[in-house]
Write a protein that holds these residues in place. Sequence first.
Motif, short mmCIF file in Angstrom:
data_model
loop_
_atom_site.label_atom_id
_atom_site.label_comp_id
_atom_site.label_asym_id
_atom_site.label_seq_id
_atom_site.Cartn_x
_atom_site.Cartn_y
_atom_site.Cartn_z
N GLY A 139 -29.00 53.00 -41.49
CA GLY A 139 -28.16 53.99 -41.97
C GLY A 139 -26.74 53.80 -42.03
O GLY A 139 -26.21 55.52 -42.10
N ARG A 165 -25.12 58.50 -42.31
CA ARG A 165 -26.20 59.23 -43.71
C ARG A 165 -24.61 59.71 -44.50
O ARG A 165 -24.33 61.02 -44.86
N GLY A 166 -23.55 59.31 -45.64
CA GLY A 166 -22.97 59.74 -45.73
C GLY A 166 -20.99 60.00 -44.90
O GLY A 166 -19.99 59.56 -45.43
N GLY A 215 -23.88 63.57 -39.50
CA GLY A 215 -24.71 62.03 -39.73
C GLY A 215 -25.36 61.63 -38.52
O GLY A 215 -26.41 61.28 -38.38
N SER A 224 -26.19 65.87 -49.15
CA SER A 224 -26.38 64.47 -48.85
C SER A 224 -27.58 63.88 -48.75
O SER A 224 -29.10 64.64 -47.76
N GLY A 274 -31.31 61.19 -48.56
CA GLY A 274 -31.66 59.49 -48.06
C GLY A 274 -32.68 59.69 -47.18
O GLY A 274 -33.43 60.68 -47.08
N GLU A 302 -34.59 56.37 -44.73
CA GLU A 302 -34.61 55.56 -43.40
C GLU A 302 -35.86 55.08 -43.20
O GLU A 302 -36.75 55.58 -43.33
N ASN A 362 -28.97 56.43 -49.31
CA ASN A 362 -28.27 57.68 -49.49
C ASN A 362 -27.28 57.81 -50.77
O ASN A 362 -26.72 56.94 -50.89
N PHE A 384 -24.16 60.36 -51.17
CA PHE A 384 -23.86 61.57 -50.55
C PHE A 384 -23.02 62.48 -52.11
O PHE A 384 -21.77 61.20 -52.11
N SER A 428 -18.98 56.74 -48.94
CA SER A 428 -20.84 56.98 -48.44
C SER A 428 -21.20 55.21 -49.26
O SER A 428 -20.82 55.38 -50.12
#
Length: 805
Positions: A168, A185-186, A232, A652, A654, A656, A676, A678, A697
Motif C-alpha cells: 500500500g 492509500r493515494g 494515508g 479513495s 482500496g 490490501e 488503490n 484515488f 497515486s
Amino acid sequence: MNKIYSILLLFLCLTVVVAKADGPLLKNGSIRGRVQTSDGKPAVFVSVGIKNTNKGTTTDDNGNYVLTNIKPGTYTVKVSSVGLQAEEKDVTVSEGKPTILDFILRESASQLSEVSVTGSNRRNKPVLVGKSGLRPLDVPQAIQVIDSTVIADQQINRLADVMKNVNGIALGENRGSVNESFYARGYSLGANNVFKNGARSSTGGMPEASTLESVEVLKGSAALMYGGVTGGAVVNMVTKKPKFNWGGEVSMRAGSYDMYKPTVDVYGPLSKNIAFRVITTKENANSFRDVVKTDRFYINPSLLFNISKKTELILQGDYLKSNYTPDFGIGTVAGQITPVGRNAFVNASWAYNNTNTGTAQANLTHRFNDTWKLNVIGSFQSYYRNYFGAERPQATAANGVAPRALTRSNSKEYTTNQQINLTGSAVTGAIKHTLLFGADADQSKTTAYAFKYGSAGATSFSYPNFNLLDPSTYATSMDIPYTYTYQNTQTPIYRMGAFAQDLISLTEQFKVLAGVRYTYQRTPKASTYNQETGVTTLANTGIAGNKVDKAFSPKVGLIYQPVTSTSFYLSYANNFTSNSGVDVNGSPMGSSIIDQYEAGVKREFLNGKLSVGVTAYRIMNNRFAQTAQFQADGVTPNSDTNVKEFSGKTASDGLELDINGKLSPNIYFLAGYAYNFFRYTQTLPTGITEGERIVGSTPHTANATVFYTFTNGDLSGLKFGLSGFYTGKRSSGFNTLKTGAARGVPVTLTDYATFDLSAGYTYKKVSLLAKVSNFTNEINYLVHENYSVNPIAPRMVQATLSYKF
C-alpha cells in the motif's frame, strides 16, 4: 459534534446492554498476573494460555496478562513463545474471584529480546506508533512492522528501501530528488506523517535507515493520536537502544559506483543502572547518474538510565550530514519522457544540496503499578538546507529546447515537541477497559532566505536555453553566479491537542475501541524581513490575524475475535487537513474533514509463525478546497487562486493483503499486494475531469521477500534471499481539465518489477552478505509533476562484511 455525541452514546448503550446480557459471567473467575525474566524485567509479548482450551492472551508491555470468564475449577496455565522453553503452573479458579499467578522465565530481558527478533515475526507485538500498548489484533487498523532483520538482510540504506516492503506504500518523487517521497492509500505522506521514536521528524536529507531497529507503519487515519496528519498512514522510525550487556558490530559495505560505507555499533553498561549505545556510519558514493555524488555522515548516541525499578529514562540524539547533488533526471519533451540514456545529467555540474539534521530526545517512562504507566517525551530538531542549481528541465516543444533557470535557496527549521501519555486498564464488572489518555504540542519555525544575483542585484538568473535532445549542450554555461541574501521569511506553526481512547472488552470475543481527539492549530502570518531596507512585512493572505484550525477527530471500531488468533474488525475515523487561502468573503478557509471507513481480518497460524491480514477501506473528502468559480456576488468570474471554496470531493477506495511468516529459525518471508483507486468525484465546471485518478497515486503495488539460512550440515551458515517489488501503471504530471486549458500533459508511466538476489555466509562472529539489485536491469522512472523525471537504479552490486563482538 452531533456525530461524535451519537457515536459515544451508541457505544455507552452497547456497553450497558452487553454487560446486562452477560450478567452471569460475573460468577466466573479470572486469572491474572505478571511474567518476568530472570533479571526482573517484564517479559513482553509472550503467550499465556490455559491448556486444552481456546483461552489465551499475550502479555502487555508491562509483562501483565489477564484471562477472564473462567469457570471454577483447576487448570494448567502455560507461558510460551517461539524459541523459548515453556513454563507451566497449575492453578485453581474460584467463583467470582480473581486468581493471581506470576511467572519468572529462565531467560534474561536481553535474551528474550534476541529470541523474539529471530524466532518470531512479532506481528502481534505492541508497537510504539500505536501509543496505547495494544496488540495489533486489538487495533481496528492495518499495521505493518519491518524489523532490523529485514533491514540488515536487504542491506537497506534509505527509508525508501524499507517502505518498498510495506504493501500500500508507493514511492514518489520530489523536486530535484533531494528528499524521499511516499504515498499511502493515494495520499502523500508529508512532513507531518513521519516520526522518529514517536516524535515528529523531518525527512530532509533522506533519513538513515541502516541503523534502525524497526520501522512501524500505522495505515489509515492516525489523527486521534497525532493530530494534523494526512489520512494515508503514519511512519515511525525506531532507533536501536542501549543494552546492559557488552557488544556491538563493525561492518564495511561497498558497492557499485564507488559506494563505501563503514558502520560502527557499540553498546554496554556504564554502571549498574546506566547503559549506552553509539552508532555511527560514513557513506561516500558516486552514481549511475553522471556527476551525481553522495557524501553522508551519521551518528546516533543514546543513554538508558534505570532510575528505579519503576522508572527509566532514555536520552538519545542523532546528527545527519547529507550532501547530495540535486538531480532533476532527464526531464520531458512535449509532455513525454526525454529519450536519452538513464545516466544523462542535465543540471549544472556544480549544483549542490547540503543538509544538516540534528535531533535530541528525552523519553521518561514510569510504571505506577502493574496496570498503569506514564510516558513523557520531549524532543528538539533542527534542519538546515543549502541549495543551488538549475531547475525544471522541461521542453514544451518537440524540438527539445528548454529554459535553464537557476534557483538559490537556504532555509532552516526548528521544531520542538512535547507529549504525555497515560495508559492503563480497569475493570467494571465483567468488562475490561484498556485506557489511553494523552496530550501533545509542537512548535515549528521555518526561516527561508531569498537571494539576489550579481552586482546588479537581479532577483532571478537563467543560463541560455539548452536542448534536452542534444547532450552536447548539457554542460554549457557552467560558471557559478555570485549571490547574496537580501531578505528572509519566517513561518511559524503551533499545534496542540488532547485525546482519550478506551478499548472496551465486553466479552473475550467482542470488543469496542472508541476515542476522540481535539486539535488546535495556529498559523500566524508569515513575516518577511528585508535586509536592505530594514522593513518587516506580513504576508498578504487576506486574513486579519492568525489562521486557526480546530477539529474533533473521533475513532470507533468494532472487533470480533472468535478465537485468540483471529480478529475481524470494522472502524471509522477521520482526520483534518488545513487549507490555505480565503473564501469569497475574505475569511480564512476552514479545515477539510476526511472520513475513513475500514474493514479487515487479521489471522495468525501455527502459533504466530504465520500471519495474514486483509484490509478494505474507503476514504472520502467531501470538503475538497478548489479555486472559487465566482467572486462574492456570485456572478463575476474569480481569477484569484487564493480565493477558494469547498465545492470538490475526492474518494479513495482500496484493498490490501499482508502475509508474514517465520516458519522456523531457517526461513522467513513477507509479501503484500495493494490496490488503490484515488480519484476526483466532484469538481467545478472549470476544474479537473471527474473520475480521473489523482496523479501520484498508484493503482497496483506488490512486494515479496524470502530468506533461508542453513543451520546444519556442511552448508551451515549459508544464507540466500530473493526480493521482488512491483509498481503498476500510473500517471504523473498534472490532471487534465474539463475545459482543456493548457496546464501540462499527464506523463503516463508503464508498470515495472525489480528483483534483488542476496547470498551470504556467516562463520562464528564474521559474516559476508552480497546483493545484486535489479538484476534484470529494468528501466523505469519516478516523476515529480512533469519535469523531474528520475530513472530507477540499474543493476547494481553491494556487499557487507561485518564482525560482531
